[in-house]
Every structure is written in C-alpha cells, then in structure tokens.
Design an enzyme around this catalytic site. Structure first.
Site, PDB file in Angstrom:
ATOM      1  N   GLU A  92      13.211 -17.686  -4.886  1.00 26.61           N
ATOM      2  CA  GLU A  92      12.907 -16.309  -3.974  1.00 26.61           C
ATOM      3  C   GLU A  92      12.277 -15.428  -3.966  1.00 26.61           C
ATOM      4  OE1 GLU A  92      17.770 -15.477  -2.527  1.00 26.61           O
ATOM      5  OE2 GLU A  92      17.190 -17.942  -2.707  1.00 26.61           O
TER       6      GLU A  92
ATOM      7  N   GLU B  92      18.792 -26.839  -0.102  1.00 22.00           N
ATOM      8  CA  GLU B  92      19.922 -26.436   0.119  1.00 22.00           C
ATOM      9  C   GLU B  92      20.536 -26.168   1.541  1.00 22.00           C
ATOM     10  OE1 GLU B  92      19.693 -22.101  -1.152  1.00 22.00           O
ATOM     11  OE2 GLU B  92      18.878 -22.608  -2.674  1.00 22.00           O
TER      12      GLU B  92
END
Ligand code: 9MR
Length: 395
Positions: free
Chosen positions: A183, A300
């Site tokens: 991220e 995810e």
C-alpha cells in the site's frame, strides 16, 4: 373580495394544483421506474445460475488449472477452532498470514523477534501441503510503538534492512511469496510519483521500495517478491489514478533491475457502492502488468455489503455475482496465478467490525458461512476456476 380577484385566485390555485399533480405523477413515475429497475435487478440475481459440478474443494479446482486458492488466517483461529482449521485444510492450497508477519506481532522490541506465531503457520501449511505467503515486510501500518518513537533518518535504513534480512532469511524455503511492500501508493496526496507519505518515504526517500526488494531478494533468492495494493479494481477517478501510479512504479522498478516478481491486487470489492467494474479497462491494466514480466496474485478478496439488501438469498447471490464477475475478468489473464480471500468463513472477517451493516445483521462476505457451509460465493469461485484455462504450473 371582488369577483375578479376571486376568479384569478381560483385560477392560480388550479394552476398550482395542476403543477402539484404533475410533479406527483412525475415522482410516481420515477419511483415506479426505480422499483421496476430494482425488481428487474433482483430477478436477474435470483435467476442467475450458480450451479457447480461435483463437490471438489477449491484447492483442487484451482490446482487443476495451475492456480492457487487460499485464505488469510490467524494462527489463533486455527489453534482454537478445529472446525475452522479443517475447512481451511480442505479448501486451501495457499495461506496468508493476517498478522503473524506484521511488525507489531513479529518485532515486539528493537532487539527481539517473536517468531513463534509465524512458525505455527509455517507448520500448519507444511502439514497440509500448502504454500504460505508472508504479509508484509514494509507497511506504514501495524508498526510497533518503538519504531514510531525511535526511527529517524539516520537509523531507518538499518532498521528496515535488518528486519527484512532477518525475517526473510529465517523463512527462506518456507514462505512462497512475500508482500515486500504494501500500500505505498496514494495519488490524492499529490506527489508526482503517487507515493503515499509514510515514515519509510519520509526517512529513506522513494527508493525505500527498491531497497526493500533488493534486501528481500538477497535474503531468499527463490521467494516470489510482490508489491501489494488495494483500490485498483473499479472505474472511478481514484482507482484510475491509482492504477496509473502503480503501473508507473512497477515500470520504474523493472527498468532499474529491481528484483520484483509480482503484483498483489487486494480486491476488497463492493466498497464503491454502485460503481461498476469496467472489464476492458481492468483487463488492459492486467495485460500491462503482465507485459512487464510480472505475475499477478489476487491477494485479499472479499465483498463489502453496502450495496446489498438484508434478505440473505438476495444478498448472498449479489455478493456471489460480484465474485464471479470479477474473477471471470481477471482469470482471463494468464499471468494471474493465485486467488486468496481475506478469510475463509464469515465466522472470522475484519468486515464485521470495519464495515458492519447498517441493518446490524451479520456480514457475509466470504465463501463459507459462519457455520462453515459453502455459500453462493464459494460456487462463484469454483465456477470461475472451472471455466478458466490451464496455466503452466507455478513453483
Ligand atoms: O484484517 C486485518 C486486521 O485484522 C488488522 O487489524 C489490520 C492491521 O494489522 O490489518 C487488516 O488487514 C489488512 C491487510 O493487512 C492489508 N490490506 C487491508 C487489510 C484489511 O484492512
């Protein structure tokens, strides 16, 4: 009141009444159009075919196509819940740690690592013939307090390099792939390169990403090294900017010879409410990533329930439809080698606290329900694996 005035008031009232009626009819038409559209959408969802042939678990269906299927787990869930552990063993041929490799669990003190929780996952994965993903080596979250309070631009490099070398070396041969950096992109923060402001960027500059990958590769030359990111899925201005920035980052890393092997696409779907997937756009992005010589992992996946009704049939079918729509797009790309959901059963999902439903009914974002029964979402994943073409097997 003079008669003329009375008449003119009467006329005006009549006009108002007429206008009100027209507005009423307009509103009525809009509402009934909306209801019709809703009923049509509901009928579509209710009629959609989710049948699956046979009862083979997802891990077998994935393996038949040279793919991995797996889920994110905590070792505490496996340890205290035999029923859950059994389902994980049945369905998955790859696992990812939710917390065991994060700094706040693994690196409790500057000079003390707690490997025990991650070791339990390594053992579970070995016992059940699964791969294990390490999540994550460099992130701006889940940092222990000591990092925040002691790190500065003099010691940051040593702290990061020491951490990555120690952890990756210890798990060499046990961890199939690492989310080396997680991220790191946030275009709305305004940097030209789209990088997110994090302590790592702050103390080490933009090349902290290259350094992290090089250090991981030196510690385990055989591990697959992945950059992992969320918010890449939809046709929204935010996602469009993020895809561009991620592609630029990956291109820069590849051009400078940085040892990176894959992109992890988190695929937390449904947060965008009614925003749509745009198949051609998503496919093109995946192709561009693949053209850099990178593999792609869906890392995810789950579905937030914002856009779905209370009714369980409709909700489960709507969620499953999103799973299947998304997976049938991404699995068309041969570079996609793995699909992992962020959890396996609705018994354990971050969304129950992070994004609870406004009607307060329990969330149902995963392939198995809270009683470990297969849901439509399971069927959707199974169908996507069954439909996709076979990849050459990946190590
Ligand atoms: O689901 C995870 C939650 O239990 C943790 O408290 C949190 C912080 O460590 O991380 C969550 O997992 C995140 C993952 O590490 C990175 N992508 C987004 C996931 C959901 O927030």
């Amino acid at each position: 009141m003079p008669i003329r005035l009375q008449r003119s008031l009467g006329r005006r009232r009549a006009i108002f009444l007429g206008l009100e009626m027209m507005a009423g009819i307009g509103a009525f038409t809009a509402i009934s159009q909306f209801r019709n559209a809703q009923t049509q959408a509901q009928n579509q969802v209710l009629q959609r075919d989710f049948t699956v042939s046979g009862t083979a678990p997802l891990r077998d269906r994935a393996a038949r196509k040279g793919l991995f299927y797996g889920a994110a787990v905590l070792r505490s869930q496996l340890a205290k819940d035999a029923e859950f552990a059994k389902s994980v063993a049945r369905e998955c041929n790859i696992l990812v740690s939710i917390g065991e490799f994060k700094w706040d669990m693994l690196r409790v003190q500057p000079d003390r690592f707690n490997f025990e929780p991650a070791d339990v996952l390594v053992k579970f994965a070995r016992t059940h013939n699964m791969r294990l993903r390490g999540h994550t080596l460099v992130w701006h979250q889940a940092l222990p307090l000591w990092v925040e309070s002691t790190m500065n631009n003099l010691n940051a490099r040593e702290i990061m390099v020491d951490h990555i070398s120690t952890v990756v070396r210890r798990y060499a041969g046990a961890v199939h792939s690492w989310d080396v950096v997680n991220e790191a992109i946030k275009p709305e923060e305004g940097r030209e390169d789209g990088l997110r402001y994090t302590p790592w960027l702050n103390f080490l500059g933009p090349n902290y990403i290259d350094l992290a990958f090089r250090t991981a590769a030196a510690a385990d030359p055989k591990a697959m090294l992945v950059y992992n990111e969320f918010g890449l899925d939809y046709d929204t201005p935010g996602a469009n900017a993020k895809r561009t920035a991620v592609l630029n980052l990956l291109t820069r890393l590849k051009n400078s010879g940085t040892p990176i092997h894959g992109l992890g696409i988190q695929a937390h779907l449904g947060r965008e409410g009614k925003a749509k997937l745009k198949p051609a756009q998503l496919r093109q992005f995946l192709r561009n990533v693949a053209d850099l010589g990178l593999k792609i992992l869906i890392t995810e996946m789950d579905v937030t329930e914002k856009a779905f009704p209370t009714d369980i049939q409709l909700r489960d079918r709507g969620i499953a439809a999103l799973y299947e729509d998304y997976l049938s797009i991404v699995l068309e790309e041969p570079a996609v080698i793995a699909v992992l959901t962020w959890g396996l059963s609705d018994r354990y999902t971050w969304l129950s606290t992070a994004e609870p439903r406004s009607d307060e009914s329990p969330v149902r974002p995963l392939p198995l329900d809270a009683q470990m029964n297969r849901k439509f979402a399971w069927n959707a994943i199974a169908r996507s694996f069954d439909k996709t073409t076979k990849r050459s097997p990946v190590a």
